[in-house]
Design a protein around this motif. Structure first.
Motif, PDB file in Angstrom:
ATOM      1  N   PRO A  37       0.847  -1.198   0.000  1.00  0.00           N
ATOM      2  CA  PRO A  37       0.000   0.000   0.000  1.00  0.00           C
ATOM      3  C   PRO A  37       0.878   1.242   0.000  1.00  0.00           C
ATOM      4  CG  PRO A  37       0.011  -1.044   2.160  1.00  0.00           C
ATOM      5  CD  PRO A  37       0.722  -1.968   1.214  1.00  0.00           C
ATOM      6  N   PRO A  38       0.393   2.308  -0.572  1.00  0.00           N
ATOM      7  CA  PRO A  38       1.207   3.531  -0.623  1.00  0.00           C
ATOM      8  C   PRO A  38       1.609   3.956   0.777  1.00  0.00           C
ATOM      9  CG  PRO A  38      -1.081   3.974  -1.179  1.00  0.00           C
ATOM     10  CD  PRO A  38      -0.907   2.482  -1.166  1.00  0.00           C
ATOM     11  N   ARG A  39       2.922   4.135   0.908  1.00  0.00           N
ATOM     12  CA  ARG A  39       3.418   4.413   2.239  1.00  0.00           C
ATOM     13  C   ARG A  39       3.457   5.910   2.475  1.00  0.00           C
ATOM     14  NH1 ARG A  39       7.175   0.608   5.491  1.00  0.00           N
ATOM     15  NH2 ARG A  39       6.044  -0.839   4.222  1.00  0.00           N
ATOM     16  N   GLN A  40       2.300   6.475   2.632  1.00  0.00           N
ATOM     17  CA  GLN A  40       2.209   7.895   2.938  1.00  0.00           C
ATOM     18  C   GLN A  40       1.973   8.047   4.428  1.00  0.00           C
ATOM     19  OE1 GLN A  40      -0.983   9.102   0.438  1.00  0.00           O
ATOM     20  NE2 GLN A  40       0.317   9.439  -1.326  1.00  0.00           N
ATOM     21  N   ALA A  41       2.407   9.151   4.930  1.00  0.00           N
ATOM     22  CA  ALA A  41       2.203   9.399   6.353  1.00  0.00           C
ATOM     23  C   ALA A  41       0.714   9.526   6.627  1.00  0.00           C
ATOM     24  CB  ALA A  41       2.918  10.673   6.751  1.00  0.00           C
ATOM     25  N   PRO A  42       0.206   8.760   7.564  1.00  0.00           N
ATOM     26  CA  PRO A  42      -1.226   8.873   7.868  1.00  0.00           C
ATOM     27  C   PRO A  42      -1.538  10.221   8.500  1.00  0.00           C
ATOM     28  CG  PRO A  42      -0.138   7.463   9.475  1.00  0.00           C
ATOM     29  CD  PRO A  42       0.884   7.814   8.427  1.00  0.00           C
ATOM     30  N   PRO A  43      -2.760  10.694   8.324  1.00  0.00           N
ATOM     31  CA  PRO A  43      -3.117  11.973   8.946  1.00  0.00           C
ATOM     32  C   PRO A  43      -2.962  11.877  10.456  1.00  0.00           C
ATOM     33  CG  PRO A  43      -5.048  10.857   8.071  1.00  0.00           C
ATOM     34  CD  PRO A  43      -3.862  10.128   7.552  1.00  0.00           C
ATOM     35  N   PRO A  44      -2.553  12.961  11.089  1.00  0.00           N
ATOM     36  CA  PRO A  44      -2.273  12.906  12.528  1.00  0.00           C
ATOM     37  C   PRO A  44      -3.453  12.425  13.355  1.00  0.00           C
ATOM     38  CG  PRO A  44      -2.262  15.164  11.696  1.00  0.00           C
ATOM     39  CD  PRO A  44      -2.272  14.262  10.510  1.00  0.00           C
ATOM     40  N   GLN A  45      -4.638  12.836  12.976  1.00  0.00           N
ATOM     41  CA  GLN A  45      -5.795  12.340  13.714  1.00  0.00           C
ATOM     42  C   GLN A  45      -6.803  11.770  12.735  1.00  0.00           C
ATOM     43  OE1 GLN A  45      -6.741  15.685  16.022  1.00  0.00           O
ATOM     44  NE2 GLN A  45      -7.049  17.074  14.328  1.00  0.00           N
ATOM     45  N   LYS A  46      -7.063  10.492  12.894  1.00  0.00           N
ATOM     46  CA  LYS A  46      -8.014   9.838  12.001  1.00  0.00           C
ATOM     47  C   LYS A  46      -9.423  10.275  12.362  1.00  0.00           C
ATOM     48  CE  LYS A  46      -5.827   5.484  10.674  1.00  0.00           C
ATOM     49  NZ  LYS A  46      -5.896   4.044  10.879  1.00  0.00           N
ATOM     50  N   PRO A  47     -10.227  10.570  11.371  1.00  0.00           N
ATOM     51  CA  PRO A  47     -11.637  10.857  11.687  1.00  0.00           C
ATOM     52  C   PRO A  47     -12.326   9.570  12.120  1.00  0.00           C
ATOM     53  CG  PRO A  47     -11.267  10.867   9.321  1.00  0.00           C
ATOM     54  CD  PRO A  47      -9.917  10.713   9.966  1.00  0.00           C
ATOM     55  N   THR A  48     -12.809   9.551  13.306  1.00  0.00           N
ATOM     56  CA  THR A  48     -13.446   8.346  13.820  1.00  0.00           C
ATOM     57  C   THR A  48     -14.834   8.197  13.208  1.00  0.00           C
ATOM     58  OG1 THR A  48     -14.127   9.673  15.708  1.00  0.00           O
ATOM     59  CG2 THR A  48     -12.233   8.253  16.035  1.00  0.00           C
ATOM     60  N   PRO A  49     -15.140   7.020  12.728  1.00  0.00           N
ATOM     61  CA  PRO A  49     -16.480   6.804  12.161  1.00  0.00           C
ATOM     62  C   PRO A  49     -17.549   7.030  13.214  1.00  0.00           C
ATOM     63  CG  PRO A  49     -15.296   4.735  12.417  1.00  0.00           C
ATOM     64  CD  PRO A  49     -14.310   5.827  12.689  1.00  0.00           C
ATOM     65  N   ARG A  50     -18.673   7.546  12.772  1.00  0.00           N
ATOM     66  CA  ARG A  50     -19.751   7.923  13.693  1.00  0.00           C
ATOM     67  C   ARG A  50     -20.228   6.717  14.488  1.00  0.00           C
ATOM     68  NH1 ARG A  50     -25.101   7.888  13.301  1.00  0.00           N
ATOM     69  NH2 ARG A  50     -24.954   7.131  11.183  1.00  0.00           N
ATOM     70  N   ALA A  51     -20.516   5.654  13.803  1.00  0.00           N
ATOM     71  CA  ALA A  51     -20.978   4.451  14.469  1.00  0.00           C
ATOM     72  C   ALA A  51     -20.500   3.250  13.672  1.00  0.00           C
ATOM     73  CB  ALA A  51     -22.497   4.447  14.580  1.00  0.00           C
ATOM     74  N   SER A  52     -19.507   2.595  14.179  1.00  0.00           N
ATOM     75  CA  SER A  52     -18.994   1.411  13.504  1.00  0.00           C
ATOM     76  C   SER A  52     -19.815   0.190  13.893  1.00  0.00           C
ATOM     77  CB  SER A  52     -17.527   1.226  13.874  1.00  0.00           C
ATOM     78  OG  SER A  52     -17.159  -0.118  13.725  1.00  0.00           O
ATOM     79  N   ALA A  53     -19.936  -0.738  12.977  1.00  0.00           N
ATOM     80  CA  ALA A  53     -20.734  -1.934  13.252  1.00  0.00           C
ATOM     81  C   ALA A  53     -20.063  -2.801  14.310  1.00  0.00           C
ATOM     82  CB  ALA A  53     -20.934  -2.718  11.972  1.00  0.00           C
ATOM     83  N   ALA A  54     -18.756  -2.669  14.442  1.00  0.00           N
ATOM     84  CA  ALA A  54     -18.048  -3.497  15.412  1.00  0.00           C
ATOM     85  C   ALA A  54     -18.269  -2.995  16.828  1.00  0.00           C
ATOM     86  CB  ALA A  54     -16.565  -3.503  15.087  1.00  0.00           C
ATOM     87  N   GLU A  55     -18.550  -1.730  16.957  1.00  0.00           N
ATOM     88  CA  GLU A  55     -18.709  -1.167  18.290  1.00  0.00           C
ATOM     89  C   GLU A  55     -20.133  -1.379  18.791  1.00  0.00           C
ATOM     90  OE1 GLU A  55     -17.611   2.883  17.919  1.00  0.00           O
ATOM     91  OE2 GLU A  55     -15.517   2.411  17.539  1.00  0.00           O
ATOM     92  N   PRO A  56     -20.266  -1.632  20.073  1.00  0.00           N
ATOM     93  CA  PRO A  56     -21.617  -1.749  20.625  1.00  0.00           C
ATOM     94  C   PRO A  56     -22.308  -0.400  20.621  1.00  0.00           C
ATOM     95  CG  PRO A  56     -19.994  -1.819  22.376  1.00  0.00           C
ATOM     96  CD  PRO A  56     -19.239  -1.827  21.074  1.00  0.00           C
ATOM     97  N   GLN A  57     -23.578  -0.430  20.282  1.00  0.00           N
ATOM     98  CA  GLN A  57     -24.338   0.805  20.220  1.00  0.00           C
ATOM     99  C   GLN A  57     -25.342   0.837  21.360  1.00  0.00           C
ATOM    100  OE1 GLN A  57     -26.154   1.054  16.376  1.00  0.00           O
ATOM    101  NE2 GLN A  57     -24.313   1.820  15.435  1.00  0.00           N
TER     102      GLN A  57
END
Ligand code: ZN
Length: 81
Positions: A24-44
Motif C-alpha cells: 500500500p502507498p506508504r504515505q504518512a497517515p493523517p495525525p488524527q483519524k476521523p473516527t467513524p460515527r458508528a462502527s458496526a463493530a462497536e456496541p451501540q
C-alpha cells in the motif's frame, strides 16, 4: 558475464518495483483519524421507543422535547403510550 550481471540488476529492479507496487502507498497517515460515527463493530446504545417499545440504536432514535426516544417521526407525534 557482463550480461549476466546486467540481467541480475534488471531482475532485481523488477522485483523491487513489483514489491513496491504490491505494498500500500506508504504515505504518512493523517495525525488524527476521523473516527467513524458508528462502527458496526462497536456496541451501540439501544433505546426503546416510548410509543411502541421497539428497540433501535440511539443514533437512529427521534427524541421529543422531554428527551424520550421514539422510533420515528410518526410515533414522536403520537406521543408516549
Ligand atoms: Zn415506535
Amino acid at each position: 558475464m557482463k550480461y549476466l550481471l546486467l540481467l541480475a540488476v534488471v531482475g532485481l529492479a523488477l522485483w523491487w518495483f513489483k514489491r513496491r507496487s504490491a505494498e500500500p502507498p506508504r504515505q504518512a497517515p493523517p495525525p488524527q483519524k476521523p473516527t467513524p460515527r458508528a462502527s458496526a463493530a462497536e456496541p451501540q446504545a439501544m433505546v426503546a421507543c416510548a410509543h411502541c417499545g421497539v428497540h433501535l440504536p440511539q443514533a437512529e432514535a427521534v427524541a421529543d422535547t422531554s428527551g424520550r426516544p421514539y422510533c420515528g417521526e410518526a410515533h414522536r407525534a403520537a406521543g408516549p403510550r
